[in-house]
Design an enzyme around this catalytic site. Structure first.
Site, mmCIF file in Angstrom:
data_model
loop_
_atom_site.group_PDB
_atom_site.id
_atom_site.type_symbol
_atom_site.label_atom_id
_atom_site.label_comp_id
_atom_site.label_asym_id
_atom_site.label_seq_id
_atom_site.Cartn_x
_atom_site.Cartn_y
_atom_site.Cartn_z
ATOM 1 N N ARG A 125 5.509 -13.321 23.994
ATOM 2 C CA ARG A 125 6.070 -14.655 23.773
ATOM 3 C C ARG A 125 4.982 -15.598 23.250
ATOM 4 O O ARG A 125 3.815 -15.493 23.646
ATOM 5 C CB ARG A 125 6.589 -15.154 25.124
ATOM 6 C CG ARG A 125 7.223 -16.533 25.126
ATOM 7 C CD ARG A 125 8.600 -16.516 24.587
ATOM 8 N NE ARG A 125 9.355 -17.718 24.938
ATOM 9 C CZ ARG A 125 10.415 -18.116 24.272
ATOM 10 N NH1 ARG A 125 10.866 -17.436 23.236
ATOM 11 N NH2 ARG A 125 11.075 -19.198 24.649
ATOM 12 N N THR A 400 16.142 -15.353 16.081
ATOM 13 C CA THR A 400 16.038 -14.196 16.968
ATOM 14 C C THR A 400 16.757 -12.969 16.418
ATOM 15 O O THR A 400 17.743 -13.088 15.721
ATOM 16 C CB THR A 400 16.670 -14.559 18.323
ATOM 17 O OG1 THR A 400 16.192 -15.813 18.695
ATOM 18 C CG2 THR A 400 16.423 -13.522 19.381
HETATM 19 O O1 DON Z 1 13.751 -17.520 23.435
HETATM 20 C C1 DON Z 1 14.861 -18.048 23.369
HETATM 21 O O2 DON Z 1 15.646 -18.060 24.288
HETATM 22 C C2 DON Z 1 15.275 -18.672 22.054
HETATM 23 N N1 DON Z 1 14.128 -19.167 21.357
HETATM 24 C C3 DON Z 1 16.028 -17.679 21.254
HETATM 25 C C4 DON Z 1 16.525 -18.249 19.960
HETATM 26 C C5 DON Z 1 17.660 -17.507 19.405
HETATM 27 O O3 DON Z 1 18.160 -16.584 19.966
HETATM 28 C C6 DON Z 1 18.169 -18.008 18.121
HETATM 29 N N2 DON Z 1 19.063 -17.052 17.601
HETATM 30 N N3 DON Z 1 20.060 -16.834 17.355
#
Ligand code: DON
Length: 591
Positions: A125, A400
């Site tokens: 992360r 993501t």
């Molecule tokens: O880590 C997280 O929970 C978010 N930054 C994830 C972002 C995300 O899934 C965007 N996508 N669709």
């Protein structure tokens, strides 16, 4: 203070299969403008769902959101690489062919199940820069400044992907970095032909690409949007990947790549420093596990909230006869919403980076806690979210993409990694060729003020130098009697948690095959706002009416999530791969 999400962000986030909300503060009435613009994912019908079948393979399988990346993974497996080799190769390939989400400018989590029975968790992360501070997105009056955490260099966390891929490969891979990164370099240099699914995603931020010449040079075609059949070439990214291939993590964290990102950050009012890059490290940890009806879920601990929240929901749901009630029934929907409402309240109140804060995981996942939560659920009435608080009292002390790989040995890898928004912060440092993240928006910009995913979070997730923002990403492996059963996960911000949960529940309780489970219309409740989100087709008008009479509120959103999952069929032993219909450029393939 109302947090305004720019139109493109709402559109982007929604259509990138996540739900983005502009939300009123918790004290006032929630009013959520909703749009779902994922034109490529028409609502499924129950008839179509009944016919959905997964892709099967005897030995090995890869499922990812872009077909060329899946092919790269299958090739590596056929060459004798193991699941970790393939996962790293797919990770780099997605950074090229799925640039909205696949990345080297972001971070993520990897969950591994080795055929030996060992389970592992790798945390790569992003971290907050050393000059970050809790109030950095607020003005002098303490109001959150819209867009500061999402659209500027101040929103960028120190990227972890390159070190994560390196750590996984070195510890559990069998191939060289050159072997696994070469397909990505080739795809970047030679380019690849864009399909409709790729174009749909690019189109979401086409206007933003035009803002920066170095972005427009790559992601626009002579100033115009790309169309189906065009070839997207990324020579600068190819060069950056070659630097990584030759220099490894040093090239990224100490060499010219870091220098270029820091220079661009300084030029654009950011705070990233060479020390931020030099200090970055990944972490191996024990995955979080929990049991449900004879299955063991192996998922991620904090700094993701995913594993904990999914497990808390499952502990609450355990005694309820979901299978008997059925998918989309009044009772199933009611109890899933109520369990999610309570678990998300705990998520938003008690979870944060374990290097900085205490996470009361054992308490949240204890049978006593589940009993307590159930005792507050009324069988025939929705509990208003305003009546739910973090259930343990005050805090103690203080876009993501997901992909799944199984190899012929029975090793399995689930990876979710992200640059947060589709194409992250929308900016590329100089000629590095890769998008930088805007992951800092996952922190609490101000307690009580929702972030882009509508998550109303607390001080526990406040910004601190070097801290990892709380995530919802949930790469998850499910075991049955210690043997591999499922590999799953999804993008979608806060909805990742419910999508991953449903991927499992649809199979285990509702009797679906993997493809049906992935395709099935979804349900999401996250405590605040006090609405459950549903994809069309989940609720019949009668069921919806009954639930509304019980006090539930629904918002229909066209689609979200992109579950890329694999199931080991216990009856046939075959691998069943399912690409999410919401990512039409994706592919499940094996041999
Ligand atoms: O880590 C997280 O929970 C978010 N930054 C994830 C972002 C995300 O899934 C965007 N996508 N669709």
């Amino acid at each position: 203070m109302r947090k305004v999400i720019p139109a493109w962000a709402a559109i982007t986030l929604l259509s990138m299969m996540s739900v983005a909300w502009a939300v009123e503060p918790p004290s006032s009435q929630h009013n959520i403008p909703q749009q779902a613009l994922d034109a490529t994912a028409p609502p499924t019908t129950m008839a179509a769902l009944a016919k959905a079948r997964p892709v099967t393979a005897q030995h090995a399988m890869v499922v990812s959101a872009q077909h060329l990346a899946t092919r790269v993974g299958v090739d590596i497996l056929k060459q004798g690489g193991n699941a970790v080799d393939a996962a790293v190769a797919v990770g780099y390939a997605l950074a090229v062919v799925h640039p909205c989400c696949g990345n080297i400018g972001g971070g993520g989590f990897m969950v591994v199940h080795l055929a030996s029975g060992k389970n592992l968790f790798l945390d790569f992360r992003e971290t907050a820069p050393l000059k970050a501070s809790p109030t950095m997105y607020q003005d002098a009056k303490g109001n959150v400044i819209p867009g500061k955490s999402t659209g500027t260099y101040l929103g960028i966390g120190v990227p972890g992907t390159v070190m994560g891929m390196d750590a996984a490969l070195k510890k559990y891979g069998s191939m060289s970095l050159r072997q696994v990164i070469t397909p990505a370099i080739k795809l970047a240099r030679d380019g690849f032909v864009l399909q409709q699914g790729d174009i749909n995603i690019l189109n979401e931020r086409v206007k933003d690409f035009a803002k920066y010449p170095n972005v427009a040079n790559i992601f626009l075609h002579h100033g115009q949007p790309y169309v189906v059949g065009d070839r997207l070439r990324q020579p600068q990214l190819a060069h950056t990947l070659e630097l990584i291939e030759k220099g490894g993590t040093r090239a990224f964290y100490h060499g010219s790549i870091a220098r270029k990102v820091v220079a661009a950050s300084e030029a654009h009012g950011g705070i990233l420093s060479m020390k931020d890059f030099a200090d970055y490290s990944v972490k191996w940890d024990t995955p979080l596990t929990c049991g449900y009806r004879g299955y063991t879920l192996v998922s991620d601990p904090p700094p993701s909230s995913g594993g904990t929240t999914i497990c808390e929901i499952l502990q609450i749901l355990k005694p309820y006869p979901l299978a008997k009630w059925g998918y989309g029934s009044v009772n199933s929907v009611h109890y899933i919403i109520e369990a999610e409402r309570r678990a998300f309240a705990d998520r938003n109140t008690y979870l944060g980076d374990p290097a900085f804060v205490h996470n009361p995981i054992a308490k949240l996942l204890s049978p006593q806690h589940a009993d307590l939560m159930r005792s507050t659920i009324q069988p025939d009435k929705a509990t208003p979210s305003s009546e739910i608080k973090g259930s343990l009292g005050p805090v103690e002390g203080n876009n993501t993409t997901n992909y799944s790989v199984v190899d012929k040995h029975g090793n399995a890898v689930a990876v979710t990694y992200t640059i947060n928004y589709l194409f992250g912060v929308g900016q590329i440092a100089g000629d590095t060729g890769f998008f930088l993240n805007n992951e800092m928006d996952d922190f609490t910009s101000k307690p009580g003020v929702p972030n882009s995913f509508g998550l109303v979070q607390g001080r526990i997730n406040q910004i601190e130098p070097g801290k990892r923002p709380l995530s919802s990403m949930s790469p998850t492996i499910v075991l049955r009697d210690g043997k591999l059963f499922m590999v799953t996960g999804s993008p979608g911000g806060s909805t990742i948690i419910s999508t991953t949960l449903e991927s499992f529940l649809n199979v285990v309780d509702f009797g679906m095959n993997m493809q049906q489970s992935v395709n099935a219309p979804r349900l999401h409740e996250q405590w605040l706002p006090d609405h459950a989100f549903v994809e069309p087709g989940l609720l019949t008008p009668q069921v919806r009416q009954k639930l509304e009479a019980m006090g539930h509120h629904f918002k229909v959103v066209k689609s979200w999530g992109a579950d890329e999952a694999i199931l080991v069929n216990p009856r046939t032993g075959l691998l069943e791969g399912a690409n999410d219909r919401r990512r039409p450029s994706g592919l499940a393939a094996g041999y």
